[in-house]
Design a protein around this motif. Structure first.
Motif, PDB file in Angstrom:
ATOM      1  N   ILE A  11       0.851  -1.187   0.000  1.00  0.00           N
ATOM      2  CA  ILE A  11       0.000   0.000   0.000  1.00  0.00           C
ATOM      3  C   ILE A  11       0.886   1.237   0.000  1.00  0.00           C
ATOM      4  CG2 ILE A  11      -1.781   1.293   1.244  1.00  0.00           C
ATOM      5  CD1 ILE A  11      -2.587  -1.370   2.577  1.00  0.00           C
ATOM      6  N   SER A  12       0.594   2.161  -0.898  1.00  0.00           N
ATOM      7  CA  SER A  12       1.345   3.406  -0.991  1.00  0.00           C
ATOM      8  C   SER A  12       0.395   4.583  -1.016  1.00  0.00           C
ATOM      9  CB  SER A  12       2.205   3.423  -2.257  1.00  0.00           C
ATOM     10  OG  SER A  12       3.155   2.384  -2.247  1.00  0.00           O
ATOM     11  N   PHE A  13       0.843   5.700  -0.437  1.00  0.00           N
ATOM     12  CA  PHE A  13       0.158   6.980  -0.574  1.00  0.00           C
ATOM     13  C   PHE A  13       1.094   7.886  -1.364  1.00  0.00           C
ATOM     14  CE2 PHE A  13      -1.936   6.100   3.794  1.00  0.00           C
ATOM     15  CZ  PHE A  13      -2.846   5.248   3.192  1.00  0.00           C
ATOM     16  N   ARG A  47      -7.337  -1.182   7.880  1.00  0.00           N
ATOM     17  CA  ARG A  47      -8.287  -0.506   6.990  1.00  0.00           C
ATOM     18  C   ARG A  47      -8.383  -1.212   5.639  1.00  0.00           C
ATOM     19  NH1 ARG A  47     -10.093   4.464   7.426  1.00  0.00           N
ATOM     20  NH2 ARG A  47      -9.633   4.893   5.227  1.00  0.00           N
ATOM     21  N   ALA A  48      -7.259  -1.739   5.175  1.00  0.00           N
ATOM     22  CA  ALA A  48      -7.270  -2.472   3.904  1.00  0.00           C
ATOM     23  C   ALA A  48      -8.078  -3.758   4.021  1.00  0.00           C
ATOM     24  CB  ALA A  48      -5.838  -2.768   3.459  1.00  0.00           C
ATOM     25  N   ILE A  49      -7.943  -4.454   5.155  1.00  0.00           N
ATOM     26  CA  ILE A  49      -8.711  -5.684   5.370  1.00  0.00           C
ATOM     27  C   ILE A  49     -10.205  -5.364   5.444  1.00  0.00           C
ATOM     28  CG2 ILE A  49      -9.139  -7.580   6.983  1.00  0.00           C
ATOM     29  CD1 ILE A  49      -6.155  -7.315   7.806  1.00  0.00           C
ATOM     30  N   ALA A  50     -10.543  -4.230   6.076  1.00  0.00           N
ATOM     31  CA  ALA A  50     -11.949  -3.838   6.204  1.00  0.00           C
ATOM     32  C   ALA A  50     -12.548  -3.392   4.878  1.00  0.00           C
ATOM     33  CB  ALA A  50     -12.076  -2.717   7.229  1.00  0.00           C
ATOM     34  N   GLY A  51     -11.700  -2.998   3.919  1.00  0.00           N
ATOM     35  CA  GLY A  51     -12.201  -2.540   2.627  1.00  0.00           C
ATOM     36  C   GLY A  51     -12.213  -1.037   2.468  1.00  0.00           C
ATOM     37  N   PHE A  52     -11.622  -0.299   3.418  1.00  0.00           N
ATOM     38  CA  PHE A  52     -11.573   1.159   3.343  1.00  0.00           C
ATOM     39  C   PHE A  52     -10.339   1.664   2.592  1.00  0.00           C
ATOM     40  CE2 PHE A  52     -13.768   0.596   7.602  1.00  0.00           C
ATOM     41  CZ  PHE A  52     -15.038   0.768   7.065  1.00  0.00           C
ATOM     42  N   GLN A  53      -9.412   0.765   2.260  1.00  0.00           N
ATOM     43  CA  GLN A  53      -8.163   1.153   1.628  1.00  0.00           C
ATOM     44  C   GLN A  53      -7.814   0.147   0.541  1.00  0.00           C
ATOM     45  OE1 GLN A  53      -5.952   3.854   2.159  1.00  0.00           O
ATOM     46  NE2 GLN A  53      -5.135   2.966   0.283  1.00  0.00           N
ATOM     47  N   GLY A  54      -7.481   0.647  -0.651  1.00  0.00           N
ATOM     48  CA  GLY A  54      -7.117  -0.222  -1.762  1.00  0.00           C
ATOM     49  C   GLY A  54      -5.659  -0.662  -1.702  1.00  0.00           C
ATOM     50  N   LEU A  55      -5.314  -1.614  -2.579  1.00  0.00           N
ATOM     51  CA  LEU A  55      -3.957  -2.165  -2.650  1.00  0.00           C
ATOM     52  C   LEU A  55      -3.290  -1.769  -3.958  1.00  0.00           C
ATOM     53  CD1 LEU A  55      -4.659  -5.872  -1.546  1.00  0.00           C
ATOM     54  CD2 LEU A  55      -4.291  -3.873  -0.068  1.00  0.00           C
ATOM     55  N   GLN A  56      -1.973  -1.646  -3.916  1.00  0.00           N
ATOM     56  CA  GLN A  56      -1.196  -1.484  -5.138  1.00  0.00           C
ATOM     57  C   GLN A  56      -0.691  -2.839  -5.657  1.00  0.00           C
ATOM     58  OE1 GLN A  56      -0.973   1.197  -2.721  1.00  0.00           O
ATOM     59  NE2 GLN A  56      -2.406   1.972  -4.250  1.00  0.00           N
ATOM     60  N   LEU A  57      -0.395  -3.741  -4.723  1.00  0.00           N
ATOM     61  CA  LEU A  57       0.070  -5.086  -5.072  1.00  0.00           C
ATOM     62  C   LEU A  57      -0.505  -6.079  -4.071  1.00  0.00           C
ATOM     63  CD1 LEU A  57       3.880  -4.499  -5.800  1.00  0.00           C
ATOM     64  CD2 LEU A  57       2.137  -5.068  -7.495  1.00  0.00           C
ATOM     65  N   GLY A  58      -0.571  -7.355  -4.463  1.00  0.00           N
ATOM     66  CA  GLY A  58      -0.976  -8.416  -3.566  1.00  0.00           C
ATOM     67  C   GLY A  58      -2.481  -8.610  -3.518  1.00  0.00           C
ATOM     68  N   THR A  59      -2.895  -9.539  -2.655  1.00  0.00           N
ATOM     69  CA  THR A  59      -4.319  -9.866  -2.539  1.00  0.00           C
ATOM     70  C   THR A  59      -4.703 -10.078  -1.080  1.00  0.00           C
ATOM     71  OG1 THR A  59      -3.875 -12.241  -2.805  1.00  0.00           O
ATOM     72  CG2 THR A  59      -4.425 -10.985  -4.808  1.00  0.00           C
ATOM     73  N   ILE A  60      -5.965  -9.802  -0.775  1.00  0.00           N
ATOM     74  CA  ILE A  60      -6.576 -10.148   0.507  1.00  0.00           C
ATOM     75  C   ILE A  60      -7.719 -11.107   0.205  1.00  0.00           C
ATOM     76  CG2 ILE A  60      -7.819  -9.324   2.541  1.00  0.00           C
ATOM     77  CD1 ILE A  60      -6.408  -6.642   2.204  1.00  0.00           C
ATOM     78  N   THR A  61      -7.685 -12.279   0.846  1.00  0.00           N
ATOM     79  CA  THR A  61      -8.673 -13.323   0.605  1.00  0.00           C
ATOM     80  C   THR A  61      -9.380 -13.657   1.905  1.00  0.00           C
ATOM     81  OG1 THR A  61      -7.296 -14.240  -1.150  1.00  0.00           O
ATOM     82  CG2 THR A  61      -9.030 -15.654  -0.290  1.00  0.00           C
ATOM     83  N   MET A  62     -10.716 -13.800   1.823  1.00  0.00           N
ATOM     84  CA  MET A  62     -11.504 -14.241   2.968  1.00  0.00           C
ATOM     85  C   MET A  62     -12.278 -15.485   2.579  1.00  0.00           C
ATOM     86  SD  MET A  62     -12.931 -10.740   4.757  1.00  0.00           S
ATOM     87  CE  MET A  62     -13.676 -11.730   6.057  1.00  0.00           C
ATOM     88  N   ALA A  63     -12.043 -16.574   3.323  1.00  0.00           N
ATOM     89  CA  ALA A  63     -12.706 -17.855   3.051  1.00  0.00           C
ATOM     90  C   ALA A  63     -12.585 -18.218   1.576  1.00  0.00           C
ATOM     91  CB  ALA A  63     -14.163 -17.803   3.480  1.00  0.00           C
ATOM     92  N   ASN A  64     -11.367 -18.083   1.057  1.00  0.00           N
ATOM     93  CA  ASN A  64     -11.040 -18.457  -0.324  1.00  0.00           C
ATOM     94  C   ASN A  64     -11.669 -17.547  -1.379  1.00  0.00           C
ATOM     95  OD1 ASN A  64      -9.322 -20.233  -1.675  1.00  0.00           O
ATOM     96  ND2 ASN A  64     -11.019 -21.510  -2.377  1.00  0.00           N
ATOM     97  N   GLU A  65     -12.175 -16.384  -0.955  1.00  0.00           N
ATOM     98  CA  GLU A  65     -12.750 -15.417  -1.889  1.00  0.00           C
ATOM     99  C   GLU A  65     -11.908 -14.151  -1.868  1.00  0.00           C
ATOM    100  OE1 GLU A  65     -16.690 -12.527  -2.280  1.00  0.00           O
ATOM    101  OE2 GLU A  65     -16.621 -14.122  -0.771  1.00  0.00           O
ATOM    102  N   CYS A  66     -11.378 -13.732  -3.011  1.00  0.00           N
ATOM    103  CA  CYS A  66     -10.567 -12.526  -3.082  1.00  0.00           C
ATOM    104  C   CYS A  66     -11.463 -11.305  -2.885  1.00  0.00           C
ATOM    105  CB  CYS A  66      -9.848 -12.440  -4.427  1.00  0.00           C
ATOM    106  SG  CYS A  66      -8.816 -10.949  -4.581  1.00  0.00           S
ATOM    107  N   VAL A  67     -11.136 -10.486  -1.873  1.00  0.00           N
ATOM    108  CA  VAL A  67     -11.917  -9.276  -1.610  1.00  0.00           C
ATOM    109  C   VAL A  67     -11.142  -8.005  -1.925  1.00  0.00           C
ATOM    110  CG1 VAL A  67     -13.388 -10.379   0.132  1.00  0.00           C
ATOM    111  CG2 VAL A  67     -11.236  -9.300   0.833  1.00  0.00           C
ATOM    112  N   SER A  68      -9.812  -8.117  -2.087  1.00  0.00           N
ATOM    113  CA  SER A  68      -8.991  -6.950  -2.445  1.00  0.00           C
ATOM    114  C   SER A  68      -7.812  -7.390  -3.296  1.00  0.00           C
ATOM    115  CB  SER A  68      -8.464  -6.233  -1.197  1.00  0.00           C
ATOM    116  OG  SER A  68      -9.471  -5.522  -0.533  1.00  0.00           O
ATOM    117  N   SER A  69      -7.541  -6.611  -4.325  1.00  0.00           N
ATOM    118  CA  SER A  69      -6.337  -6.759  -5.139  1.00  0.00           C
ATOM    119  C   SER A  69      -6.080  -5.407  -5.782  1.00  0.00           C
ATOM    120  CB  SER A  69      -6.520  -7.851  -6.199  1.00  0.00           C
ATOM    121  OG  SER A  69      -7.461  -7.434  -7.177  1.00  0.00           O
ATOM    122  N   ALA A  70      -5.084  -5.341  -6.647  1.00  0.00           N
ATOM    123  CA  ALA A  70      -4.800  -4.082  -7.333  1.00  0.00           C
ATOM    124  C   ALA A  70      -5.958  -3.660  -8.224  1.00  0.00           C
ATOM    125  CB  ALA A  70      -3.519  -4.207  -8.139  1.00  0.00           C
TER     126      ALA A  70
END
Length: 386
Positions: A11-13, A47-70
């Protein structure tokens, strides 16, 4: 299958890198904790796990479902996540029952009442349904905030320094109570804090962050007894790093004398190292030839924590039962009593990256990261400042 998995997220600003290549996972029902000084990136990660912040690289997965990526950001309300904030964030114009049931709008009135009654009983506040937040103590308000987050039965609960505004004794007691409640509810949770005792009281897994990097993610026991990085050793527990040299027989020549450990046989003769010394590694012993003078004493209830300056000028910490009190200025004998040694490369400031600073006596395979390279870590960071 882990309920929560972070895979090399970045994550970058603007040009500022806040989170660098962080990977971790939590199994269903586990409680995790992110430790670290202020500004290390742990709240941004939450905040990224909660969905309030996006990602530049990588993925966040919950129960095998991707909820965040670039290229993807599932909205917070679709993630099944509850949050508890450090300022409680209770609605002052709503009663306790209305606060707790706020997120249960799809449930019937009977279901809401039953859930409120159940949670108030579990948090030890039965009969508080009609009270308002201003009528509650800080600890009671925090319990209500927790109950409100648990009421919809989220699959993941995020806690952002939830006890920081409370006094130390209440923080530790609440941490134990919250852990018990989360286990009863079978809720997976991730806590952010800078308080080690709070983390140790709650967490199944814990990690230390510094300058956006997750230095280590393991059990609290492993963080304390098997730190893989000098910054982890420095941040977790009271301790000092002393310098020594390994000889051909596998002994460590140090300011505390010759120290023996079988693992040192794998270290080349003449290697300069630093090793971790915690208060429980040093025992007062009137018959010991290792002498020092007490510089400071801190009362800790059942025991005192002493800072002792050795005749060589080096200061170490030691514990002693408080009923056997020693005074500042007294000369004392000290005996090293290590259950195990944690040894690091002494020339860590010249190494190209922190992964090379793993303890010499333990094998360690550094993770592969696609994130931009981290800036060199300072030799003596002030990691304890919060």
């Amino acid at each position: 299958m882990p309920l929560l998995q972070l895979d090399k997220i970045h994550i970058s600003f603007g040009t500022q890198h806040i989170v660098r290549g962080v990977s971790l996972q939590l199994e269903a029902g586990e409680i995790g904790c992110l430790l670290g000084p202020s500004g290390c990136g742990k709240t941004t990660l939450l905040r990224a796990i909660a969905g309030f912040q996006g990602l530049q690289l990588g993925t966040i997965t919950m129960a095998n479902e991707c909820v965040s990526s670039a290229n993807q950001l599932t909205p917070p309300e679709q993630r099944g996540i509850g949050m508890v904030f450090q300022d409680f964030a209770l609605f002052p114009h709503l009663t306790v029952a209305e606060n707790i049931s706020f997120g249960m709008r799809k449930a019937s009135a009977a279901e809401r009442r039953a859930r409120v009654d159940e949670l108030l009983t579990r948090i030890g506040l039965p009969g508080y349904q009609k009270r308002y937040p201003h009528e509650l103590s800080g600890g009671q308000q925090q319990r209500i905030a927790l109950a409100r987050a648990l009421a919809p039965k989220p699959r993941l609960l995020l806690l952002d320094e939830p006890f920081s505004s409370l006094d130390a004794e209440l923080r530790e007691r609440l941490a134990v109570e919250v852990r018990e409640l989360l286990k009863q509810e079978q809720i997976t949770a991730l806590l952010v804090t800078h308080d080690q005792q709070e983390a140790f009281a709650m967490a199944d897994k814990a990690g230390v962050m510094y300058q956006g990097e997750l230095l280590q993610w393991e059990t609290p026991y492993q963080l304390y007894h098997q730190p893989r990085h000098q910054l982890v050793a420095d941040f977790i527990g009271h301790g000092v790093l002393l310098q020594g040299t390994v000889n051909a027989s596998g002994s460590l020549a140090s300011p505390l004398g010759m120290l023996e450990h079988p693992s040192l046989l794998t270290v080349p003769d003449g290697t300069p190292v630093s090793f971790l010394v915690r208060p429980d590694d040093i025992v007062p012993d009137t018959n010991s030839r290792l002498r020092g003078r007490i510089k400071a004493r801190g009362f800790r209830g059942a025991h005192n924590l002493y800072s002792v300056q050795l005749n060589s000028g080096i200061e170490v910490l030691t514990l002693s039962p408080s009923h056997e009190q020693m005074n500042v200025g007294d000369e004392v004998g000290l005996r090293p009593e290590f259950d195990h040694l944690v040894v690091f490369a002494a020339d860590h400031c010249e190494l190209p990256g922190f992964h090379d600073q793993a303890p010499l006596v333990r094998p360690f395979t550094p993770p592969v990261s696609t994130a931009p390279p981290a800036q060199p870590l300072p030799t003596s960071p002030k990691a304890k400042s919060a």
